[in-house]
Design an enzyme around this catalytic site. Structure first.
Site, short mmCIF file in Angstrom:
data_model
loop_
_atom_site.label_atom_id
_atom_site.label_comp_id
_atom_site.label_asym_id
_atom_site.label_seq_id
_atom_site.Cartn_x
_atom_site.Cartn_y
_atom_site.Cartn_z
N LYS A 112 0.81 -37.32 50.05
CA LYS A 112 -0.04 -36.49 49.74
C LYS A 112 -0.68 -36.80 48.57
O LYS A 112 -1.53 -37.23 47.41
CB LYS A 112 0.97 -35.18 49.59
CG LYS A 112 1.53 -34.86 50.59
CD LYS A 112 0.70 -34.19 51.49
CE LYS A 112 -0.12 -33.14 51.66
NZ LYS A 112 -0.73 -33.47 52.62
N GLU A 148 -7.13 -39.77 55.88
CA GLU A 148 -8.15 -38.91 56.74
C GLU A 148 -9.32 -39.25 57.01
O GLU A 148 -10.33 -38.12 57.59
CB GLU A 148 -7.96 -37.46 56.60
CG GLU A 148 -8.48 -36.55 55.08
CD GLU A 148 -8.21 -37.09 54.14
OE1 GLU A 148 -8.62 -36.10 53.00
OE2 GLU A 148 -6.91 -37.64 53.83
N HIS A 160 -7.64 -34.19 51.38
CA HIS A 160 -7.91 -33.29 51.66
C HIS A 160 -8.57 -32.54 50.69
O HIS A 160 -8.26 -31.67 50.34
CB HIS A 160 -7.11 -32.33 52.08
CG HIS A 160 -6.19 -32.98 53.39
ND1 HIS A 160 -6.57 -32.95 54.90
CD2 HIS A 160 -4.89 -33.93 53.77
CE1 HIS A 160 -5.79 -33.65 55.45
NE2 HIS A 160 -4.36 -34.16 54.74
N ASP A 196 -4.37 -26.92 55.59
CA ASP A 196 -4.47 -28.36 54.64
C ASP A 196 -5.85 -29.05 54.70
O ASP A 196 -6.21 -29.53 53.67
CB ASP A 196 -3.42 -29.45 54.89
CG ASP A 196 -3.38 -30.36 56.22
OD1 ASP A 196 -4.61 -30.10 56.61
OD2 ASP A 196 -3.70 -31.62 56.51
N ARG A 222 8.87 -37.15 52.23
CA ARG A 222 8.43 -38.83 52.86
C ARG A 222 8.24 -39.49 52.06
O ARG A 222 8.06 -39.45 50.92
CB ARG A 222 6.70 -38.35 53.35
CG ARG A 222 7.35 -37.43 54.67
CD ARG A 222 5.87 -37.12 55.88
NE ARG A 222 4.69 -35.96 55.12
CZ ARG A 222 3.66 -35.98 54.97
NH1 ARG A 222 3.04 -36.50 55.90
NH2 ARG A 222 3.67 -34.92 54.04
N TYR A 257 -3.50 -39.04 51.65
CA TYR A 257 -4.30 -37.69 51.76
C TYR A 257 -4.63 -37.07 51.12
O TYR A 257 -4.33 -36.84 50.18
CB TYR A 257 -3.14 -36.91 52.66
CG TYR A 257 -2.84 -37.64 54.24
CD1 TYR A 257 -3.70 -37.92 55.23
CD2 TYR A 257 -1.76 -37.95 54.69
CE1 TYR A 257 -3.37 -38.53 56.52
CE2 TYR A 257 -1.51 -38.27 55.57
CZ TYR A 257 -2.29 -39.01 56.93
OH TYR A 257 -1.93 -39.25 58.28
#
Length: 361
Positions: free
Chosen positions: A78, A121, A99, A273, A19, A97
């Site tokens: 990511k 997120e 996480h 994740d 992506r 993101y």
């Protein structure tokens, strides 16, 4: 946070991640705000956007990751990988993101660098929903059923069960634990394949809505250890779709429950994740997506939407672009809008989101 005049789009480095964090349309939107967008060469190729498509709308193509990271704001898909930690610095703002509950080493690197980091997120809207997590959750949920059906095939080591069954043959059983965006999309896909579907959740209002929507095509059950254990033992496919925003996912399927599953059945733990909601889960990759534990196939890819990068890039950037634009607009002011403030995870060497901070201790 200093004024944002340059924005970097580095190529993703997580294993099998194709992506990209910004489309050419995003370049147009940000250029209108006076922002110079620098895209690392090849960053969009895996998602179907070549360098020319960015250059044609005014982006600057740079030859190295270092040049993309040397911007006021860096947007990614990511969390930074270990090889990218050296690019972190005090005057950098990062939007991606994160996480952090599942990746404490990333938290350590961000705080040590003293940069400002926003997490997709944990951004919330006025209803308390998670608008930047939703599109990837929808895709991950749909992929969960698709991948589960794939690995149930005998030549992949599965039980040889067709989820839709056949005339005179009972369909496969799919158990979805969690009725949020991931779970509901997994259930919809499974119901569309004419599987037997059970959705388990603690939220009775959510189950009531699911029951009214599918009128018997999906069975619902209130979440407790007993109901989960019985459902998992009878399942051909279990989809773990449990989310606690910003925190580690609770383990709701323990080792004993996995041991009681039928050999060749499949677990897809979408919560990986956030640490995973199945006790036997460990993160896998698209190039090596499964492992077998206690005779059960486990699929636990940490970036599931990366399997369909064109679709997921468009879905992600449809959601993130307005927030990226607002972050640029608000960089001249002293106070962040409430929804973006909820996305702020790290600033000035500290984790400042209370839920994320508590998950790291």
């Amino acid at each position: 946070m200093s004024t944002i005049r340059t924005l970097g789009v580095p190529a993703e480095t997580k294993t099998d991640e194709h992506r990209v964090s910004l489309t050419p349309d995003g370049v147009v939107e940000l250029a209108a705000r006076g922002v110079e967008v620098r895209v690392q060469s090849g960053a969009g190729s895996g998602a179907g956007f070549d360098d020319t498509s960015y250059e044609e709308v005014g982006a600057v193509i740079v030859g190295s990751a270092a040049e993309a990271w040397a911007c006021d704001l860096v947007v990614k898909v990511k969390e930074p990988q270990a090889a990218e930690f050296d690019h972190l610095r005090p005057d950098l703002t990062l939007f991606t993101y994160l996480h952090l509950a599942a990746y404490p080493k990333v938290s350590d690197a961000l705080t040590a660098a003293g940069c400002t980091a926003f997490a997709y997120e944990t951004v919330t809207d006025r209803h308390g929903a998670l608008p930047l997590l939703a599109p990837m959750s929808e895709i991950a949920g749909r992929l969960a059923t698709q991948m589960g059906a794939h690995f149930l095939a005998a030549h992949h080591g599965g039980r040889g069960v067709l989820l839709g069954g056949s005339p005179g043959v009972r369909p496969g059983r799919v158990v979805v634990i969690g009725a949020g965006n991931v779970g509901w999309n997994a259930a919809r896909m499974a119901a569309g394949l004419e599987a037997e579907v059970v959705v388990i959740d603690r939220d009775l209002d959510r189950l009531r809505w699911a029951d009214q929507t599918y009128r018997g095509r999906v069975t619902t059950a209130a979440a407790n250890r007993g109901s989960i254990a019985r459902a998992v033992a009878a399942a051909d496919l279990v989809v773990g779709a449990v989310l606690v925003a910003g925190d580690r996912a609770p383990v709701v399927v323990d080792e004993e429950m996995v041991s009681n599953m039928q050999p060749g059945s499949v677990i897809v733990d979408v919560a990986v994740d956030q640490g995973g909601c199945v006790a036997t889960t460990r993160e896998t990759t698209h190039s090596a997506p499964t492992f077998v534990d206690r005779g059960v196939i486990h699929y636990a890819v940490g970036n599931m939407p990366g399997a369909v990068p064109h679709t997921s890039t468009l879905a992600l950037t449809n959601a993130t672009l307005p927030y990226i634009a607002r972050l640029v607009d608000s960089s001249d002011g002293d106070e962040l809008p409430p929804d973006l403030a909820a996305g702020l995870n790290v600033r000035a060497g500290a984790v400042v989101n209370d839920i994320v901070a508590s998950s790291l201790h």
